[in-house]
Design an enzyme around this catalytic site. Structure first.
Site, short mmCIF file in Angstrom:
data_model
loop_
_atom_site.label_atom_id
_atom_site.label_comp_id
_atom_site.label_asym_id
_atom_site.label_seq_id
_atom_site.Cartn_x
_atom_site.Cartn_y
_atom_site.Cartn_z
N GLU A 1 144.77 14.91 -8.77
CA GLU A 1 145.64 15.37 -7.69
C GLU A 1 144.90 15.38 -6.36
OE1 GLU A 1 146.73 17.87 -11.40
OE2 GLU A 1 144.99 16.78 -10.58
N THR B 1 131.61 -4.08 -45.93
CA THR B 1 130.96 -3.88 -44.64
C THR B 1 129.56 -4.50 -44.59
OG1 THR B 1 130.08 -1.74 -45.33
CG2 THR B 1 132.24 -1.74 -44.24
N ALA B 2 129.04 -4.89 -45.73
CA ALA B 2 127.70 -5.49 -45.79
C ALA B 2 127.52 -6.19 -47.12
CB ALA B 2 126.62 -4.43 -45.60
N ARG C 1 133.57 2.88 -27.89
CA ARG C 1 132.39 3.74 -27.71
C ARG C 1 132.41 4.37 -26.32
NH1 ARG C 1 127.03 0.26 -29.59
NH2 ARG C 1 127.49 0.14 -31.84
N THR D 1 121.38 4.93 -41.30
CA THR D 1 121.66 3.80 -40.40
C THR D 1 120.54 3.63 -39.39
OG1 THR D 1 124.05 4.07 -40.66
CG2 THR D 1 123.29 2.92 -38.68
N ASP E 1 118.68 0.09 -39.75
CA ASP E 1 119.09 -0.90 -38.74
C ASP E 1 118.41 -0.74 -37.39
OD1 ASP E 1 120.83 -1.76 -40.72
OD2 ASP E 1 122.57 -0.70 -39.88
N ARG F 1 126.99 -1.45 -24.24
CA ARG F 1 126.34 -2.57 -23.55
C ARG F 1 127.29 -3.71 -23.25
NH1 ARG F 1 123.66 -1.63 -28.01
NH2 ARG F 1 124.13 -3.67 -28.92
N GLY G 1 127.03 4.74 -42.11
CA GLY G 1 127.02 4.02 -43.37
C GLY G 1 128.05 4.58 -44.34
N LEU H 1 127.74 8.57 -45.41
CA LEU H 1 128.21 9.56 -44.44
C LEU H 1 129.70 9.40 -44.20
CD1 LEU H 1 127.76 11.87 -42.52
CD2 LEU H 1 126.88 10.26 -40.82
#
Length: 365
Positions: free
Chosen positions: A47, A159-160, A182, A194, A198, A205, A291, A294
């Site tokens: 406002e 997922t992997a 994100r 994770t 990783d 980014r 992962g 979790l």
């Protein structure tokens, strides 16, 4: 009001922990004279930005109408009350999408406007305005963030690979889109597994951003390496542990981490208490990139509100799934026990598919 909503949407990545709000001011003849959106924390609200925009163009606001996507605030927080600014500007009417769920406002902004002789109308695009700020509504009403679990998987839900390799299941457009989610989060959550496996940065980014959300790590035994890449970015890192090892804690705190101990009876982090604590830290939306263990724990405890899933046109076969142990009673024996979800969006992102699925009824608060 649609213009005001578009302004609010543009504030989604910069406004947290404030709600993303847009405001448009028109004069008595219906001409647009000012518009604005909520600025970064400590900056002006929508406002005030719209009133400043009108003043910068030499437009008078006496008798004007302000269209705003959320009830003007009525309390002194990091800034002054927006309802008072509108009254002082001589605005004759305010059209708002929806009331502010903050107990410090919650109808008081409307009441003060009406007491000053300003006409108030509510309702236009209320559903859209609430959806945009669902995390803020969650924090104000449920006293915990809105939890969004993000995963990227093959078409058969892996997922992997069995050896843990997961980069990259999806293509660049989907990864950039994930960074957009994100960017709007109040915080990003992952597990220490994770981090160790990783060494991810877990920052924003691939899309422009003015704000890096804090990173939350679930790390029961403080195993996060002090030289992990996640510390390379200048942002807050909150580590939740079940026990405090003074030597490990000192090394992590030297890298800027804040450590909290929230143990449960099983010697792990009490995830419900973690969410409560994040609400106290003003986290509206919690973006989970973790992962399968979790993920499974969060789902098993009923803490996931919606799933953001990117599906790649690939078939992996044997491999890791999105979540393990996701049901309280163990593996299901009847389909009736499956977690019911509602599709809220399905869209092609490059060669991949983005699915947003919400736990049925979870947003009814």
């Amino acid at each position: 009001m649609r213009l005001a909503l578009s302004l609010a949407q543009a504030a989604a990545t910069t406004a947290p922990p404030n709600p993303a709000v847009g405001c448009v001011v028109v004069d008595r003849a219906g001409r647009l004279i000012g518009m604005g959106r909520t600025q970064q924390t400590g900056g002006a609200h929508a406002e005030v930005m719209a009133l400043r925009d009108a003043a910068a163009h030499g437009a008078g606001t006496q008798g004007a109408t302000a269209y705003v996507t959320l009830e003007p605030c009525a309390h002194h927080g990091r800034t002054g009350p927006c309802c008072d600014a509108l009254v002082q500007a001589g605005v004759g009417a305010v059209v708002a999408s929806i009331a502010d769920p903050n107990p410090l406002v919650s109808g008081q902004g409307f009441a003060r406007l009406r007491a000053a002789g300003v006409q108030v109308r509510t309702g236009p695009l209320a559903d859209e305005a609430r959806e945009l700020n669902l995390g803020f509504f969650s924090r104000m009403i449920r006293h915990r963030p809105w939890v969004r679990l993000k995963a990227a998987a093959s078409l058969d839900g892996k997922t992997a690979l069995e050896n843990g390799i997961s980069q990259w299941i999806t293509a660049e457009p989907a990864r950039a889109d994930g960074h957009g989610w994100r960017a709007r989060a109040g915080a990003i959550l992952t597990g220490v597994g994770t981090v160790i496996d990783d060494d991810p940065r877990l920052d924003v980014r691939l899309v422009p951003t003015e704000r890096q959300p804090p990173l939350v790590i679930v790390d029961s035994r403080l195993q996060t390496p002090p030289d992990a890449r996640l510390f390379d970015n200048q942002r807050k890192v909150w580590i939740y542990a079940a026990q405090r090892d003074e030597a490990r804690a000192a090394a992590l705190e030297a890298r800027g981490a804040t450590i909290s101990c929230l143990p449960n009876a099983g010697g792990k982090v009490e995830l419900g208490d973690l969410l409560d604590d994040l609400a106290r830290r003003e986290v509206n939306e919690l973006h989970v990139e973790a992962g399968h263990k979790l993920n499974g724990s969060l789902m098993r405890e009923g803490l996931v509100d919606e799933i953001l899933l990117y599906l790649a046109p690939k078939f992996i076969g044997d491999g890791m799934g999105i979540a393990s142990g996701a049901h309280p009673g163990g593996p299901l024996t009847e389909l009736a026990g499956a977690l019911a979800l509602e599709f809220r969006g399905i869209e092609a992102i490059g060669c991949d598919l983005r699915i947003l699925a919400r736990v049925a009824g979870r947003d009814r608060f």
